[in-house]
Design an enzyme around this catalytic site. Structure first.
Site, PDB file in Angstrom:
ATOM      1  N   SER A 113     -11.304 -28.730  -0.882  1.00  0.00           N
ATOM      2  CA  SER A 113     -10.746 -30.051  -0.567  1.00  0.00           C
ATOM      3  C   SER A 113      -9.213 -30.093  -0.603  1.00  0.00           C
ATOM      4  O   SER A 113      -8.626 -31.088  -1.038  1.00  0.00           O
ATOM      5  CB  SER A 113     -11.344 -31.130  -1.485  1.00  0.00           C
ATOM      6  N   ASN A 161     -10.356 -21.685   7.116  1.00  0.00           N
ATOM      7  CA  ASN A 161     -11.737 -21.210   7.288  1.00  0.00           C
ATOM      8  C   ASN A 161     -12.449 -22.256   8.142  1.00  0.00           C
ATOM      9  O   ASN A 161     -12.797 -23.322   7.643  1.00  0.00           O
ATOM     10  CB  ASN A 161     -12.407 -21.062   5.909  1.00  0.00           C
ATOM     11  N   GLU A 209     -20.817 -20.453   0.179  1.00  0.00           N
ATOM     12  CA  GLU A 209     -21.897 -20.853   1.104  1.00  0.00           C
ATOM     13  C   GLU A 209     -22.766 -19.648   1.457  1.00  0.00           C
ATOM     14  O   GLU A 209     -23.971 -19.776   1.643  1.00  0.00           O
ATOM     15  CB  GLU A 209     -21.280 -21.495   2.360  1.00  0.00           C
ATOM     16  N   HIS A 269     -18.056 -15.912   0.225  1.00  0.00           N
ATOM     17  CA  HIS A 269     -17.886 -17.368   0.183  1.00  0.00           C
ATOM     18  C   HIS A 269     -19.113 -17.982  -0.491  1.00  0.00           C
ATOM     19  O   HIS A 269     -20.234 -17.502  -0.310  1.00  0.00           O
ATOM     20  CB  HIS A 269     -17.720 -17.922   1.612  1.00  0.00           C
ATOM     21  N   LYS A 303     -15.321 -22.231   9.309  1.00  0.00           N
ATOM     22  CA  LYS A 303     -16.781 -22.284   9.093  1.00  0.00           C
ATOM     23  C   LYS A 303     -17.482 -22.334  10.458  1.00  0.00           C
ATOM     24  O   LYS A 303     -16.965 -21.761  11.416  1.00  0.00           O
ATOM     25  CB  LYS A 303     -17.144 -23.458   8.183  1.00  0.00           C
ATOM     26  N   GLY A 309     -15.732 -29.196   0.217  1.00  0.00           N
ATOM     27  CA  GLY A 309     -16.274 -30.193   1.134  1.00  0.00           C
ATOM     28  C   GLY A 309     -16.663 -31.500   0.467  1.00  0.00           C
ATOM     29  O   GLY A 309     -17.356 -32.329   1.048  1.00  0.00           O
ATOM     30  N   GLU A 348     -12.493 -20.737  -5.431  1.00  0.00           N
ATOM     31  CA  GLU A 348     -13.046 -21.932  -4.800  1.00  0.00           C
ATOM     32  C   GLU A 348     -14.142 -22.509  -5.689  1.00  0.00           C
ATOM     33  O   GLU A 348     -15.295 -22.055  -5.623  1.00  0.00           O
ATOM     34  CB  GLU A 348     -13.638 -21.574  -3.427  1.00  0.00           C
TER      35      GLU A 348
HETATM   36  P1  13P Z   1     -12.992 -27.625   2.192  1.00  0.00           P
HETATM   37  O1  13P Z   1     -11.499 -27.452   2.325  1.00  0.00           O
HETATM   38  O2  13P Z   1     -13.610 -28.291   3.393  1.00  0.00           O
HETATM   39  O3  13P Z   1     -13.360 -28.259   0.894  1.00  0.00           O
HETATM   40  O4  13P Z   1     -13.629 -26.147   2.171  1.00  0.00           O
HETATM   41  C1  13P Z   1     -13.078 -25.203   1.338  1.00  0.00           C
HETATM   42  C2  13P Z   1     -13.645 -23.892   1.700  1.00  0.00           C
HETATM   43  O5  13P Z   1     -14.826 -23.657   1.508  1.00  0.00           O
HETATM   44  C3  13P Z   1     -12.755 -22.899   2.317  1.00  0.00           C
HETATM   45  O6  13P Z   1     -13.355 -21.649   2.367  1.00  0.00           O
END
Ligand code: 13P
Length: 250
Positions: A212, A9, A97, A95, A11, A173, A167
């Site tokens: 992560s 992903n 976010e 997601h 982002k 992150g 997740e």
């Molecule tokens: P990270 O791997 O940067 O923690 O992000 C995970 C994520 O949100 C994947 O959709």
């Protein structure tokens, strides 16, 4: 037998030059990655070039969001059929976010899940709890709620052609990964909940872990019984890391 899957992903990262470098590295490594199912979910503007770069490869691609509507006066939105035009196989829905920053409710997420499937896209449905919810012992309840709205609206059979990504919000992150045991526990409980509704579908469903994941912890996560691969954020932007994570599938 469930197939393992690793999805990057990206982002809101990347540009034409960097994307090309990253994809070239992944494609060069393809022979080694033959056994792994791999996909990248990229920002909308790059779907056209991704299609050009990946169409002769065994790496699939997708988007990170879509509209719940088919078409119409929805300024700034992107529909499932538009994603289909650009050869997307997957689309991430719900997601954390998008839930936290853009106000997506369980209901909207469920509508997006349905819109994706209607066009033959495979939704990657993200679920997960915040740190506060985990500390209050609410993790499983929250995830059950997130899933139940989709099950109610789409029906359990719809999970036949979908992927779930667990997740935990506190792991995204932050560099703080759920331990393999912690993740396995949640994955098993998600699968058990679905099994009570349809055993066959639950047993075939890919449940990815995200939060992560790095080259250094991918193997210990992916060997767990109910972890069928990963949804990778930051580490999917670094070719060597992402390739190592994909190799950890074996
Ligand atoms: P990270 O791997 O940067 O923690 O992000 C995970 C994520 O949100 C994947 O959709």
């Amino acid at each position: 037998m469930r197939k393992k899957l690793v999805v990057g992903n990206w982002k809101m990262h990347g540009n034409l030059v960097e994307n090309k470098q990253l994809l070239d590295a992944l494609v060069t490594d393809q022979t080694e990655l033959k056994n792994a199912q791999i996909a990248v979910c990229v920002p909308f503007p790059y779907l056209h070039s991704i299609k050009e770069n990946l169409r002769q490869t065994n790496i699939s691609w997708g988007a990170q969001n879509l509209s719940q509507f088919d078409k119409g006066a929805y300024t700034g939105e992107v529909s499932a059929s538009m994603l289909k035009d650009f050869g997307c196989k997957y689309v991430i829905v719900g997601h954390s976010e998008r839930r936290a920053l853009f106000g997506e409710t369980n209901q909207v997420v469920a509508e997006k899940f349905i819109a994706a499937q209607k066009m033959g896209l495979i939704p990657i449905l993200c679920v997960g709890e915040t740190l506060e919810q985990r500390e209050d012992g609410l993790a499983e309840k929250i995830i059950e709620e997130q899933l139940s709205v989709v099950i109610e609206l789409a029906g359990i059979d719809a999970f036949d052609k979908s992927v779930i990504a667990y997740e935990p919000v506190w792991a995204i992150g932050t560099g703080k990964t759920a331990s393999p045991q912690q993740a396995q526990e949640v994955h098993a409980s998600i699968r058990k909940g679905l099994r009570d509704k349809n055993r066959e579908i639950a047993d075939e469903l890919a449940i990815l872990y995200g939060g992560s994941v790095k080259a250094s912890n991918a193997t210990e996560l992916f060997v767990m019984d109910d972890i069928d691969g990963g949804l990778i954020g930051g580490a999917s932007l670094i070719a060597s890391e992402f390739i190592s994570i994909c190799r950890a599938i074996k």
